[in-house]
Design a protein around this motif. Structure first.
Motif: not given
Lengths: 458, 458
Positions: B287-307, B391-392
């Protein structure tokens, strides 16, 4: 004395005047991207052509004008269309120039100014060769037509319509141009084709605004991951492109092209050292030149999303953008490839937007045509060394417009020194390269004049 | 009259003075990221605390100072450590503010100024509650210690050392802080944990310079493709993280936490509408809250290359950068996760550089502790409504420093209105939220005072 020797002797006798004519053209800025001095430069060029016996005029287009010229020769049956461009790259950054970009100066045997190599110095050799041959009474029996455009550095937006509208005026038997640098060994290059290009932008969207990656990271779609997974589906493990039908119309090299390809000097260790890489990329069964000349590629030329600046910003990006560039080879069609990429995206990531940014078709003329062989022979004569013959160049150029619209074989040579710094500060052409170019153009005219008209048009 | 009613009556009687004290604090800029007025603000805050009967002093750190205060109560056995931060976010862009950020102004029942919600307005409620209770002769039997830092908006770089050095001074039974906005429904939030975070930068390199994509595209390695393929190996098809051992120490929610989680109001359609998304992301079984409170995530928060700017630039980039952010849950360890990501990169793309940008551990206090229950009850009393108990929190905060270094249960509440615009222009707190916060703090002190010391320390 051979024609080559007579032309050289005359060049030696008129050297200061020849260089001064180039200086005149270089002093007139003509930055098409900035609209700086282009119309004025067209007039300077027209005047120079007229003074060299060419009937020239400035023809307006939707953008910057074309300078068109004719030099008909009594009794000639063959016609060569000579192309060049008088516009130049923006000179910025000014402070990196040792001498100002529009105040030509000779230092250590090199002429420095914007446009020396790309392309004013090279196009002018054709014009100078005409008067020089005429004054010697040695003008070969070939009709010359000149098309010098003012938008090449801005991707020639007006050229397609211009060629269509003036197809009768431009009727000829072959296309010839001198542009680009020589091989690093100092040998000139003759090339018979270019790759096409399709520029594509993919835009993936997540939420309607950037979000706090802690408060929303996980259950809210991340467009960067969408693009990563989509891009992954576009490549096979051997680095070939996985888009359905991408290779459908790729024509393999002919035996002769393959022979030419193997004759091109190539030192893999030197190339790796120069580029600072430890291994080459791409399908392992394909050589460097086979990849660059006969294989299409899909290059990621840009990616942007979120934050990558100083410090840390915990952002879940709302949008991610990638620029793709497919370089195409004969007989691929840019529109067909774009459609295939778009279909692939619809299948694997239907919400990702696909935008066409640019297109240019590949083009290839057979190096086995009599006119192809004649030009290679002329260049070999002029320089006393075999040119590096490339069936195709990895880069793109508007060759296909001339091939498709005017039905011409399209042949290019390079007259500028390898380190001409085109598109960079301190652009230059060596005096030697500039003067040798006049010899090369004269010998090309001569060889084309001597071609059997039936063979030329076959 | 209940304690709550008596406190409210007193607030009503002293309203202008309470607001004026907040204005005094707001008028003093304290932008830690820019070093603007922070030391001066520490002194203003110390003076205010002293005037409110708290023995306060400014303690230097390697960075901006901490304002520390004590309010010992005769006969009290329980000690509460109250945390807050007096530094604020940079106010830029100034022109977006209706009234200047450091000139507080009341409009339509809201106090506008930088720091009103985050965090000056919330931390001050604790200080104001002390004097108000004392003046009423109703001060509960609880020792209060105050730690107000000046670097929270700059990721608290000096806090770890400060807590270690002053562990004796800061000895207490529980940690309490008010920060952040209420639930959109207007109910306050109480939360018992935060996610950790590891900020990572990956840098892939190709050639030693940007190259012409036509002349080199194909046989020269493209670092953007390297990153795409590497990132792809980090995800499973169900969007879980594929890095070996990533989930090793993840603690599932307890039955009570799951019960709390299910009680949090959540309207999936409203959330989708607000964010402009058609579906949620992440493992479909969570669920939404189970993800946000009890699950780790790996977010791409930025990418940059070229033009990716205007126009088209045919570049084969020499470097590509991606920023990853792993949000962690109890009992994951940031250093362990960083090591696992680095090992994954070494295995799949050994030439890619891995840089640690930031780290903060997850932390979770049991919501079943007597002190946890006491604070939830106090907040419910103060607002006359059950708080939203989380809870978190999905975001990160320096909770783990207090939990690890000082061994405290860590409990947070939120006093500011949902639309406080923290980190944005026109930050504000409603007068009502500010004054209600004083009641909440008073009732929290009272409830903690009444806890059985044995239970409190269990």
């Amino acid at each position: 004395m051979s024609l080559s020797e007579q032309v050289r002797a005359s060049i030696e006798a008129h050297k200061p005047a020849l260089i001064e004519t180039l200086f005149r053209l270089l002093r007139q800025p003509s930055v098409s991207a900035q609209g700086l001095g282009v119309a004025e430069c067209a007039e300077v060029l027209r005047d120079i052509m007229e003074e060299h016996g060419i009937a020239a005029r400035v023809i307006p287009t939707a953008g910057h004008p074309v300078v068109y010229g004719e030099y008909p020769v009594e009794g000639a049956t063959n016609t060569l269309l000579v192309y060049g461009h008088y516009d130049v790259q923006p000179p910025e950054p000014y402070e990196a120039w040792i001498s100002p970009p529009f105040e030509p100066e000779i230092r250590d045997g090199r002429i420095y100014a914007r446009g020396t190599g790309d392309n004013k110095g090279q196009l002018l050799t054709h014009v100078l060769a005409v008067k020089l041959l005429a004054d010697l009474g040695l003008m070969p029996k070939v009709n010359l037509k000149f098309i010098f455009e003012g938008e090449e550095e801005s991707l020639s937006p007006s050229l397609p319509a211009f060629l269509r509208e003036h197809a009768d005026l431009l009727r000829a038997d072959a296309f010839y141009a001198a542009d680009g640098p020589m091989h690093p060994s100092g040998r000139p290059v003759v090339f018979f084709g270019v790759r096409g290009v399709v520029g594509i932008e993919l835009v993936a969207r997540g939420a309607n605004r950037d979000l706090h990656s802690g408060e929303f990271g996980g259950p809210v779609p991340n467009p960067a991951w969408t693009l990563v997974e989509l891009l992954h589906t576009m490549r096979l493990p051997d680095e070939r492109v996985a888009i359905e039908g991408f290779y459908d119309r790729v024509v393999p090299p002919t035996p002769y092209e393959r022979e030419l390809l193997e004759r091109i000097p190539f030192d893999p260790e030197e190339v790796k050292r120069d580029l600072g890489i430890s291994a080459f990329a791409g399908p392992p069964d394909l050589s460097w030149y086979e990849q660059l000349m006969f294989q299409p590629t899909l290059t990621i030329s840009g990616m942007a999303c979120g934050y990558t600046g100083p410090g840390v910003k915990g952002v879940l990006p709302s949008e991610a953008v990638v620029r793709l560039e497919a370089r195409l080879v004969a007989d691929q069609d840019p529109d067909d490839i774009f459609a295939k990429v778009a279909r692939h995206v619809r299948r694997y990531a239907p919400d990702v937007e696909v935008r066409l940014l640019s297109r240019s078709a590949p083009q290839k003329t057979s190096p086995e045509l009599p006119v192809s062989q004649a030009i290679v022979a002329a260049i070999a004569d002029a320089y006393g060394v075999e040119p590096v013959v490339k069936p195709v160049l990895g880069a793109s150029a508007p060759s296909y417009l001339f091939a498709e619209t005017l039905g011409l074989p399209v042949i290019w040579a390079t007259y500028a020194n390898y380190d001409e710094n085109n598109h960079s500060p301190n652009e230059n052409i060596t005096v030697e390269c500039f003067l040798n170019g006049i010899v090369a153009s004269a010998l090309v005219f001569d060889r084309v004049a001597k071609l059997d008209p039936a063979q030329l048009r076959s």
